[in-house]
Write a protein that holds these residues in place. Structure first.
Motif, mmCIF file in Angstrom:
data_model
loop_
_atom_site.group_PDB
_atom_site.id
_atom_site.type_symbol
_atom_site.label_atom_id
_atom_site.label_comp_id
_atom_site.label_asym_id
_atom_site.label_seq_id
_atom_site.Cartn_x
_atom_site.Cartn_y
_atom_site.Cartn_z
ATOM 1 N N GLY B 684 35.585 42.052 -41.592
ATOM 2 C CA GLY B 684 36.735 42.836 -42.054
ATOM 3 C C GLY B 684 37.589 42.057 -43.038
ATOM 4 O O GLY B 684 38.071 42.607 -44.038
ATOM 5 N N GLY B 685 37.764 40.769 -42.757
ATOM 6 C CA GLY B 685 38.540 39.935 -43.676
ATOM 7 C C GLY B 685 37.841 39.817 -45.021
ATOM 8 O O GLY B 685 38.483 39.851 -46.079
ATOM 9 N N LEU B 686 36.528 39.679 -44.980
ATOM 10 C CA LEU B 686 35.773 39.584 -46.229
ATOM 11 C C LEU B 686 35.965 40.834 -47.079
ATOM 12 O O LEU B 686 36.187 40.753 -48.287
ATOM 13 N N ALA B 687 35.891 41.990 -46.438
ATOM 14 C CA ALA B 687 36.023 43.236 -47.206
ATOM 15 C C ALA B 687 37.380 43.294 -47.890
ATOM 16 O O ALA B 687 37.495 43.727 -49.038
ATOM 17 N N GLN B 688 38.417 42.835 -47.200
ATOM 18 C CA GLN B 688 39.743 42.874 -47.807
ATOM 19 C C GLN B 688 39.867 41.832 -48.929
ATOM 20 O O GLN B 688 40.468 42.099 -49.962
ATOM 21 N N GLY B 689 39.284 40.666 -48.721
ATOM 22 C CA GLY B 689 39.343 39.637 -49.758
ATOM 23 C C GLY B 689 38.512 40.008 -50.973
ATOM 24 O O GLY B 689 38.926 39.788 -52.124
#
Lengths: 155, 790
Positions: B684-689
């Motif tokens: 999820g963090g990757l998608a936002q970054g």
């Protein structure tokens, strides 16, 4: 205006204002709050339901347009004894949800995607779910869940 | 005869499926807007359509006469309702300047979406209809949008402050060292980067419902919030109601990412108007309101300078940033950039370090914490600058990092910014990451593609991040002038039938705390997680807590659960010793059973102790009945997760389109309680970054009008824009807490923007120096390519 439709196998009849969106009818008149509202531009897909067996964003349909239709919401997906269906189970087993807000729409869209397509692969799942936004999962596990459910459902 | 409990193998580290899921998957989950509240009044908020305007007059007569409308209020009407302004909990410098900020603007409006009046009606539709009938006369004023323009004070937004500068915060522990480093450097890199503003866009819009007790006096506040405990305190102080009369419940909360870590005008309005009307009052945000009136993230102009010796070894790092506050201070607006203040040297050893941040007001939505809060900004600056340094020194991006890593043997590492990095083995993690990605093969493929004359250019981008999380040691927060502590509380109760209740002060909104906290208690008690229930997010059930943000929940809140469980078990051990007529030291405990060392037949299950503690028929003299223990745990240090992230992109030379073809992340978050959940957090963090790197930007025009207020305009990535992620991990336990955990919620969002941007620059490196800021849209990439040809 009076509308009569079949929701999760039960016939319902209500008087509605003509401007009422189907999603608001489902949430407010029928108290089926599993279908969520995530935007006001038909972009997010949180309100996806099945209408006549096909997935639709219920914010793009007026309640009066659904007169006579057969619709299924997330509340109608598990069997009567509460057992989750293959898509719901796959989402849990693959950690395909976090906050759960997009999840009902995502499950409905995935169910319809699987029903409408044989031989789904990763690319087809990603394209097929383009209209449903999730902010938590990065989609990785959603894609895994849909492929797992597709395989179980014999698609 | 005693029934011995079957041993349950340890559950920590296993992929336990989430107990939260079934209700969310079947539509049973209840978000705030799902609650049925009879007789509730609904708010509709009249918002400024201008970035900056004088409010000349407000005519509410037509709206008041509209069907279903109960009342319409302006700032003047509600002035007596407030005991204080909207809280700002982080006065980062003694002379920090803050404008007055109340739930309704009076005199002037300072961003598009600034609330200027509120309608109270019998239904949401009637409220929405009447909002359009409130006639506000504005005089539009010149707006300040650009950060450097704000700094110039060409237009001063809040005239009473005399300047747009809210504060200047500096960290320069070794000024002579910095001067020497830059005076004597063999290489100096000076880069300017832009951190565009981002809209957090949690899928559940904000929602609040305040229900007064029928006899008056008490209020139950349901809110889609990350911070029920902090909210309770702030509501009491701001609306002037005793804290003991307020109960805050966060029902199912549909994501937050920092945007629900705040105290908002609508929460204060619902509470004040529930008091005024003696009826439930509620409000649910529309998406376009969410874009305008829920906080935004990032918003910085960054200057970073690196000094290095002839070998490319860093001798000094200096960062100077301008941070966008927006129109007003929200809860921790001013402090967010400073959460990165100590990390602009990243994972690299440098003797000298300096940081300066200037916070400025603009006519835009207030900023505040968004996933990573300060640390993505710091990581982006250093990781892009390290690639620039590699070019200057003439070595590979891998080599420049290897020459500069904080050496493994120097942990715990005293950083030049004054932190103590808890543990790490950066070089080993890096090697594992490069091997996992097949770095050498990727370079070979890149060379082949270039040799072939392909118009598609392969790029490999590396980012190695470290963050400080586990917020936070309370004394450190005090030194930063933050108004609250950083501890977390937990209570563990073993009920008469040996079912266990864990009460936590953390407030999950998608992270799976119920599952993970049950695992921590069950593992310690040697019982099944199914026998542990986890209670949270209701201030009547969990009176003390500091909630969920900053990747703090596991390392602080999870540790509190661990310690409270340990304490309960200590008490159980005393009772067991008494019942088994043995000394405590002679007891073993495993699999839910106490046994006497050397006498395997003398066994007592925890269940028997639990029941005995409840009947209290035969407890040691002076011992209180019941098995319950509480703790408020204050961490001795931050935790420092880290990892190697590698992005592989293909850039189309003709169109500027960037395809992210692979993304590899090898994180080290210390011990992993539930790898399933850890991986989900990384994804999820990757998608936002990646969204920040390639797609997302809150775009304002020169009048302060937000051009990306809908999800049709603001590009939250869909499944079609992202690849599957390739994850691996290393484990360096944190010595900061007994679980050895570090935190993982923000890692992906911190590490990925520079990985992707470095990949794009790398893909095009044979064209010359590529200057490009996020988001790397096809247009920007194409222009950057053309600029090299000019």
């Amino acid at each position: 205006m009076k509308v009569t439709l079949t929701v999760n196998g039960k016939q319902v009849s209500r008087d509605v204002e003509p401007r009422t969106l189907l999603v608001h009818f489902i949430r407010e008149d029928l108290s089926l709050t599993g279908t969520n509202v995530g935007c006001d531009t038909s972009s997010c897909g949180a309100c996806t339901i099945l209408m006549g067996g096909e997935s639709v964003k219920s914010c793009t349909v007026l309640a009066v347009q659904a007169d006579g239709a057969e619709i299924t919401t997330i509340e109608g997906m598990a069997s009567a004894d509460g057992t989750m269906n293959a898509v719901q189970r796959a989402f849990q087993e693959n950690h395909g949800l976090q906050c759960g807000y997009c999840t009902p729409g995502m499950v409905m869209a995935s169910y319809s995607l699987i029903k409408e397509n044989s031989n789904l692969d990763e690319a087809a799942v990603r394209e097929g779910l383009e209209g449903n936004l999730c902010r938590c999962t990065g989609y990785h596990n959603i894609v895994k869940a849909v492929l797992a459910a597709a395989s179980e459902m014999g698609a | 005869m005693t029934t011995v409990q079957d041993a349950v193998p340890g559950v920590i580290g296993t992929r336990v499926l989430r107990r939260e899921d079934p209700e969310l998957l079947t539509g049973e989950g209840r978000f705030t807007d799902d609650l049925k509240i009879p007789a509730a009044l609904w708010l509709g908020v009249v918002r400024s359509p201008f970035g900056r305007a004088k409010i000349l007059s407000i005519d509410t007569s037509a709206a008041k006469a509209a069907p279903g409308v109960v009342a319409v209020y302006t700032a003047t009407d509600l002035q007596s309702e407030w005991a204080g302004p909207i809280p700002s909990a982080w006065q980062v410098t003694p002379d920090m300047k803050s404008p007055a900020h109340y739930p309704l603007a009076s005199g002037s409006a300072n961003y598009v979406g600034d609330p200027v009046a509120v309608v109270v009606a019998n239904s949401p539709k009637e409220a929405a209809d009447a909002v359009g009938m409130v006639d506000v006369e504005y005089e539009q004023l010149p707006a300040v949008v650009d950060l450097e323009d704000a700094l110039s004070d060409r237009v001063v937004i809040h005239s009473e402050l005399g300047t747009n500068v809210s504060y200047v915060w500096e960290l320069n522990p070794n000024p002579d060292g910095i001067k020497t480093a830059f005076d004597n450097a063999a290489y100096v890199v000076k880069e300017r980067y832009i951190q565009q503003r981002l809209i957090p866009a949690a899928m559940e819009p904000r929602s609040v419902a305040v229900v007064p007790s029928p006899m008056g006096g008490d209020y139950t506040v349901y809110s889609a919030t990350q911070i029920p405990h902090i909210l309770k305190v702030m509501l009491g102080l701001t609306v002037g109601i005793s804290e003991s009369k307020i109960r805050v419940i966060a029902p199912a909360v549909g994501g937050g990412f920092g945007s629900k870590l705040d105290v908002y005008p609508e929460e204060l309005l619902c509470l004040a108007l529930a008091r005024k009307h003696r009826l439930p009052v509620r409000w649910t945000e529309e998406r376009s309101e969410n874009s305008q009136a829920t906080i935004q993230g990032r918003g910085q102009v960054q200057w970073i300078e690196l000094a290095a010796d002839a070998n490319g070894k860093l001798t000094g790092v200096r960062a100077d940033i301008i941070a966008d506050m927006g129109g007003y201070q929200q809860l921790i607006t001013a402090g967010v950039p400073l959460l990165g203040a100590f990390l602009y040297h990243g994972v690299y050893d440098t003797p000298a370090y300096a940081f300066k941040c200037t916070g400025v007001y603009t006519n835009k939505t207030p900023t505040d914490a968004y996933r990573g809060a300060g640390r993505p900004e710091a990581t982006y600056a250093i990781e892009r600058a390290m690639d620039a340094l590699a070019v200057k020194v003439g070595v590979d991006t891998v080599e420049i990092r290897r020459r500069n890593f904080i050496p493994t043997e120097s942990f715990p590492y005293n950083s030049p910014a004054g932190l103590v990095f808890d543990s790490g083995d950066y070089a080993a993690n890096f090697t594992q990451g490069l091997n996992f990605a097949g770095y050498d093969a990727l370079r070979k493929k890149q060379a082949e593609m270039r040799a072939s004359g392909s118009k598609k250019h392969l790029g490999i981008g590396i980012s190695f991040f470290v963050e400080m999380c586990g917020l936070a040691p309370s004394r450190v927060l005090a030194s930063l002038n933050y108004s609250a502590g950083g501890w977390e509380s937990a209570t563990v109760r073993i009920l008469p039938t040996c079912k266990v209740q864990v009460v936590t002060g953390t407030a999950p909104h998608g992270q799976g705390h119920e599952t993970s906290w049950a695992m921590i208690a069950a593992d310690k008690l040697g019982i099944s997680p199914d026998d542990v229930e986890v209670l949270h997010s209701d201030t009547a059930i969990s009176p003390f807590g500091l909630d969920t943000y900053g990747s703090r929940s596991l390392s602080v809140g999870g540790t509190a659960v661990y310690i409270a469980t340990e304490r309960v078990l200590d008490k159980a051990r005393k009772i067991a010793a008494h019942l088994l007529e043995a000394s405590e030291e002679d007891l073993d405990y495993a699999g839910g059973n106490f046994s006497v060392k050397g006498s395997p037949e003398k066994v007592l299950p925890l269940a028997a102790v639990a029941f005995e503690s409840f009947t209290a028929h035969n407890l040691p003299d002076g011992m209180e009945p019941n098995l319950e223990a509480s703790t408020s745990w204050d961490p001795p240090n931050f935790t420092f997760p880290y990892g190697t992230h590698i992005a592989v992109v293909e850039v189309d030379e003709d169109t500027g389109k960037v395809d992210l073809v692979r993304y590899v992340a090898v994180d080290d978050c210390g011990n992993r309680i539930n790898p399933l959940i850890v991986e989900g957090q990384v994804h999820g963090g990757l998608a936002q970054g990646i969204g920040q790197a390639l797609f997302e930007e809150a775009v304002y025009d020169e009048t302060g009008n937000l051009l990306t207020a809908t999800l049709a305009d603001y590009l939250v990535p869909s499944a079609a824009e992202l690849p599957s992620f390739e994850l691996d991990h290393t484990v360096t336990p944190s010595p900061t807490n007994p679980l050895g955990v570090k935190g993982i919620g923000e890692a992906g969002a911190i590490a990925s923007p520079p990985a992707v941007m470095n990949a794009i620059v790398d893909a095009l490196s044979h064209f010359g120096k590529i200057n490009i800021d996020m988001p790397a849209s096809p247009e920007k990439v194409w222009k950057a390519i053309q600029a090299t040809k000019a």
